[in-house]
Design an enzyme around this catalytic site. Structure first.
Site, short mmCIF file in Angstrom:
data_model
loop_
_atom_site.label_atom_id
_atom_site.label_comp_id
_atom_site.label_asym_id
_atom_site.label_seq_id
_atom_site.Cartn_x
_atom_site.Cartn_y
_atom_site.Cartn_z
N GLU A 1 -42.07 9.23 18.78
CA GLU A 1 -41.04 10.25 18.53
C GLU A 1 -41.28 11.40 19.50
O GLU A 1 -42.40 11.82 19.70
CB GLU A 1 -41.12 10.74 17.07
CG GLU A 1 -40.19 11.89 16.72
CD GLU A 1 -38.72 11.66 17.08
OE1 GLU A 1 -38.13 10.68 16.64
OE2 GLU A 1 -38.18 12.51 17.83
N ASP B 1 -30.06 7.97 19.04
CA ASP B 1 -29.03 8.96 19.38
C ASP B 1 -27.90 8.29 20.16
O ASP B 1 -28.16 7.57 21.12
CB ASP B 1 -29.65 10.07 20.24
CG ASP B 1 -30.70 10.86 19.45
OD1 ASP B 1 -30.48 11.09 18.25
OD2 ASP B 1 -31.73 11.24 20.04
N GLU C 1 -41.81 1.22 16.90
CA GLU C 1 -40.53 1.86 16.57
C GLU C 1 -40.31 3.03 17.51
O GLU C 1 -41.15 3.94 17.61
CB GLU C 1 -40.50 2.35 15.11
CG GLU C 1 -39.09 2.83 14.76
CD GLU C 1 -38.98 3.57 13.43
OE1 GLU C 1 -40.00 3.78 12.76
OE2 GLU C 1 -37.84 3.96 13.09
N THR D 1 -33.75 3.42 6.56
CA THR D 1 -34.27 4.62 7.22
C THR D 1 -33.60 5.88 6.65
O THR D 1 -32.61 5.80 5.91
CB THR D 1 -34.02 4.60 8.75
OG1 THR D 1 -32.68 5.00 9.01
CG2 THR D 1 -34.30 3.23 9.35
N GLU D 2 -34.13 7.02 7.06
CA GLU D 2 -33.58 8.29 6.58
C GLU D 2 -32.09 8.43 6.96
O GLU D 2 -31.24 8.72 6.12
CB GLU D 2 -34.40 9.42 7.20
CG GLU D 2 -34.26 10.73 6.50
CD GLU D 2 -34.28 11.90 7.45
OE1 GLU D 2 -34.49 11.72 8.67
OE2 GLU D 2 -34.06 13.01 6.97
N1 SAM Z 1 -34.95 6.44 13.32
C1 SAM Z 1 -34.75 7.57 12.45
C2 SAM Z 1 -33.84 7.20 11.33
O1 SAM Z 1 -33.18 6.14 11.41
O2 SAM Z 1 -33.76 7.93 10.35
C3 SAM Z 1 -34.25 8.79 13.24
C4 SAM Z 1 -32.92 8.66 13.90
S1 SAM Z 1 -32.53 10.07 14.94
C5 SAM Z 1 -30.80 9.99 15.11
C6 SAM Z 1 -33.07 9.54 16.54
C7 SAM Z 1 -34.48 9.99 16.88
O3 SAM Z 1 -34.88 9.39 18.10
C8 SAM Z 1 -34.61 11.50 17.07
O4 SAM Z 1 -35.64 11.99 16.23
C9 SAM Z 1 -34.96 11.66 18.55
O5 SAM Z 1 -35.81 12.76 18.80
C10 SAM Z 1 -35.63 10.33 18.85
N2 SAM Z 1 -35.55 9.93 20.27
C11 SAM Z 1 -34.42 9.83 21.01
N3 SAM Z 1 -34.71 9.44 22.27
C12 SAM Z 1 -36.06 9.29 22.32
C13 SAM Z 1 -36.96 8.91 23.35
N4 SAM Z 1 -36.52 8.65 24.58
N5 SAM Z 1 -38.28 8.85 23.06
C14 SAM Z 1 -38.73 9.16 21.81
N6 SAM Z 1 -37.93 9.51 20.79
C15 SAM Z 1 -36.60 9.58 21.04
#
Ligand code: SAM
Length: 213
Positions: A67, A118, A42, A191-192
């Site tokens: 993450e 994101d 993931e 998911t959250e």
């Molecule tokens: N997947 C979770 C959920 O559905 O609740 C979190 C969604 S949050 C909008 C997106 C997460 O992806 C953030 O915590 C961000 O730090 C992480 N993220 C974005 N680009 C990333 C990358 N290139 N490598 C690792 N993590 C990344």
């Protein structure tokens, strides 16, 4: 919304056994460490609900989460440590998925999960999207022959972009929904972020791609 930096998170991640300190050392050897019929990865797991709960639901598989944000990574690992039982099928990488090919060898991963990535709405930032061409090229390399990428999002612009990028890169669209939770999907953890969008009445878009032939 950006989260305040948690002062304990960095040290906590450095001390936690589940966190792989130098993932490149395991390149080509993940299966010797994380046992399982399939190896799931993931990317951008946030606070780790999906990773923790899916691993509990499917203990026959291996589950690795990535993450990059120190604070949410800290929370995800803390949730992991609060669980009981055999968790040897789980590992965590605190880092940026830009380095995927340094960490994983050809064909090492079976399923990649992109949950509510994101959206990076500005055009000049589209290359940071986890479905941008540079990421797709890495996914194609680290996935097994029958490997898949599964995406869920609330964001129609990111979804349209992703459908186009995967298609242009020659992937095969296996599953597609513009309202995934219209029907119950017990097999897939909410998911959250998904929880928030569902309570706001927003539809969840979902697609699954295979590498094609
Ligand atoms: N997947 C979770 C959920 O559905 O609740 C979190 C969604 S949050 C909008 C997106 C997460 O992806 C953030 O915590 C961000 O730090 C992480 N993220 C974005 N680009 C990333 C990358 N290139 N490598 C690792 N993590 C990344």
């Amino acid at each position: 919304m950006r989260m305040r930096k948690l002062p304990w998170a960095e040290e906590y991640l450095q001390d936690a056994e589940v966190v792989i300190k130098d993932p490149s050392q395991l390149k080509g050897r993940w299966r010797t460490l994380v046992h399982g019929e399939k190896l799931h990865l993931e990317i951008g797991c946030g606070k780790g609900d999906y990773w923790n709960q899916m691993a509990k639901r499917y203990p026959q598989d291996g589950w690795i989460a990535i993450e990059k944000n120190v604070s949410v990574a800290g929370i995800a690992v803390r949730k992991f440590e609060q669980q009981e039982g055999d968790l040897s099928h789980m590992r965590f990488i605190w880092g940026d998925a830009q380095s995927l090919e340094e960490w994983f060898d050809r064909g090492e991963i079976d399923v990649i999960h992109l949950n509510f990535s994101d959206p990076w709405p500005k055009k000049r930032a589209h290359k940071k999207r986890l479905s941008a061409p540079a990421f797709l090229a890495q996914y194609a390399n680290i996935l097994s022959r029958d490997g898949t990428v599964q995406m869920k999002t609330d964001n129609s612009s990111l979804f349209e972009f992703s459908i186009l990028q995967f298609q242009q890169a020659g992937w095969k669209l296996e599953e597609f929904s513009v309202d995934y939770r219209r029907e119950p999907h017990e097999e897939d953890v909410i998911t959250e972020y998904e929880k928030r969008f569902l309570s706001a009445g927003q539809p969840i878009y979902r697609a699954v791609w295979s590498r094609g032939s």
